[in-house]
Scaffold this motif. Structure first.
Motif, PDB file in Angstrom:
ATOM      1  N   GLU A   7      30.591 -14.957  22.709  1.00  0.00           N
ATOM      2  CA  GLU A   7      31.516 -16.005  22.258  1.00  0.00           C
ATOM      3  C   GLU A   7      30.863 -17.377  22.323  1.00  0.00           C
ATOM      4  O   GLU A   7      30.999 -18.187  21.410  1.00  0.00           O
ATOM      5  CB  GLU A   7      32.800 -15.988  23.093  1.00  0.00           C
ATOM      6  N   LYS A  10      28.326 -17.695  19.618  1.00  0.00           N
ATOM      7  CA  LYS A  10      29.001 -17.856  18.325  1.00  0.00           C
ATOM      8  C   LYS A  10      29.415 -19.320  18.127  1.00  0.00           C
ATOM      9  O   LYS A  10      29.274 -19.876  17.037  1.00  0.00           O
ATOM     10  CB  LYS A  10      30.223 -16.942  18.266  1.00  0.00           C
ATOM     11  N   GLN A  11      29.909 -19.932  19.198  1.00  0.00           N
ATOM     12  CA  GLN A  11      30.314 -21.337  19.109  1.00  0.00           C
ATOM     13  C   GLN A  11      29.103 -22.241  18.870  1.00  0.00           C
ATOM     14  O   GLN A  11      29.163 -23.165  18.063  1.00  0.00           O
ATOM     15  CB  GLN A  11      31.049 -21.764  20.391  1.00  0.00           C
ATOM     16  N   ALA A  13      26.316 -21.394  17.444  1.00  0.00           N
ATOM     17  CA  ALA A  13      25.759 -21.089  16.127  1.00  0.00           C
ATOM     18  C   ALA A  13      26.537 -21.759  15.005  1.00  0.00           C
ATOM     19  O   ALA A  13      26.062 -21.781  13.860  1.00  0.00           O
ATOM     20  CB  ALA A  13      25.727 -19.578  15.918  1.00  0.00           C
ATOM     21  N   ARG A  14      27.691 -22.295  15.287  1.00  0.00           N
ATOM     22  CA  ARG A  14      28.467 -22.965  14.240  1.00  0.00           C
ATOM     23  C   ARG A  14      27.731 -24.179  13.708  1.00  0.00           C
ATOM     24  O   ARG A  14      27.966 -24.621  12.584  1.00  0.00           O
ATOM     25  CB  ARG A  14      29.831 -23.366  14.789  1.00  0.00           C
ATOM     26  N   THR A  15      26.838 -24.722  14.479  1.00  0.00           N
ATOM     27  CA  THR A  15      26.030 -25.852  14.028  1.00  0.00           C
ATOM     28  C   THR A  15      24.772 -25.303  13.366  1.00  0.00           C
ATOM     29  O   THR A  15      24.049 -24.495  13.964  1.00  0.00           O
ATOM     30  CB  THR A  15      25.625 -26.740  15.230  1.00  0.00           C
ATOM     31  N   ALA A  16      24.510 -25.706  12.167  1.00  0.00           N
ATOM     32  CA  ALA A  16      23.383 -25.173  11.387  1.00  0.00           C
ATOM     33  C   ALA A  16      22.051 -25.356  12.099  1.00  0.00           C
ATOM     34  O   ALA A  16      21.175 -24.486  12.023  1.00  0.00           O
ATOM     35  CB  ALA A  16      23.336 -25.822  10.007  1.00  0.00           C
ATOM     36  N   ASN A  18      21.417 -25.151  15.180  1.00  0.00           N
ATOM     37  CA  ASN A  18      21.272 -24.223  16.303  1.00  0.00           C
ATOM     38  C   ASN A  18      21.122 -22.775  15.853  1.00  0.00           C
ATOM     39  O   ASN A  18      20.661 -21.938  16.622  1.00  0.00           O
ATOM     40  CB  ASN A  18      22.476 -24.327  17.238  1.00  0.00           C
ATOM     41  N   THR A  19      21.512 -22.458  14.647  1.00  0.00           N
ATOM     42  CA  THR A  19      21.528 -21.075  14.177  1.00  0.00           C
ATOM     43  C   THR A  19      20.153 -20.435  14.266  1.00  0.00           C
ATOM     44  O   THR A  19      20.013 -19.305  14.760  1.00  0.00           O
ATOM     45  CB  THR A  19      22.057 -21.005  12.726  1.00  0.00           C
TER      46      THR A  19
END
Length: 146
Positions: A7, A10-11, A13-16, A18-19
């Motif tokens: 979780e 996932k939070q 990774a919402r920022t490009a 950090n993906t």
């Protein structure tokens, strides 16, 4: 542990930006899962080995009756007095055989307790690694039975 970590990842990774950096973390969560599963399998194997070699000490009315005397005599907690009464009861039947009482509980490290255990050919060992060393040493020095 995996679920909250997933979780959180996932939070993040919402920022490009950090993906890309998070791509390696999936393998870490897989490693955590496989490591926990391996530890569980190892514990089960060791438990099975112990149960096949161990001897169960019964808890009966006489042990419970003796426990209060040990509680008074040695200042043990109720739980420790039951453990000690169980051990002494068991040792009475195995006096000639070398035994070890392995416990990290410092309440048993009393000279009267050590002497009483010694009268039954039993040594108090305050650390599990020491107990293992003593047992291995004694097994090596014991002639094979036929």
């Amino acid at each position: 542990m995996k679920r909250p970590l997933d979780e959180e990842l996932k939070q993040i990774a919402r920022t490009a930006t950090n993906t890309a950096q998070l791509s390696g973390f999936e393998s870490i969560t897989d490693l955590l899962i496989s490591s926990a599963e391996q530890e569980s399998r190892n514990l089960n194997k060791i438990s099975s080995r112990l149960l096949s070699a161990a001897e169960s000490i019964p808890l009966d009315a006489s042990v419970l009756g003796n426990a209060s005397g040990y509680q008074t005599a040695h200042g043990f907690s109720p739980q420790d007095s039951i453990v000690y009464a169980s051990i002494i009861s068991h040792l009475r039947g195995y006096h000639e055989r070398k035994s070890y009482f392995i416990s990290r509980d410092s309440d048993f490290e009393d000279q009267d307790v050590i002497d009483e255990l010694g009268s039954y050919n039993c040594n108090l060992v305050p650390r599990f690694d020491q107990g293992r060393q003593f047992i291995i040493r004694d097994l090596r020095n014991t002639p094979a039975r036929r």
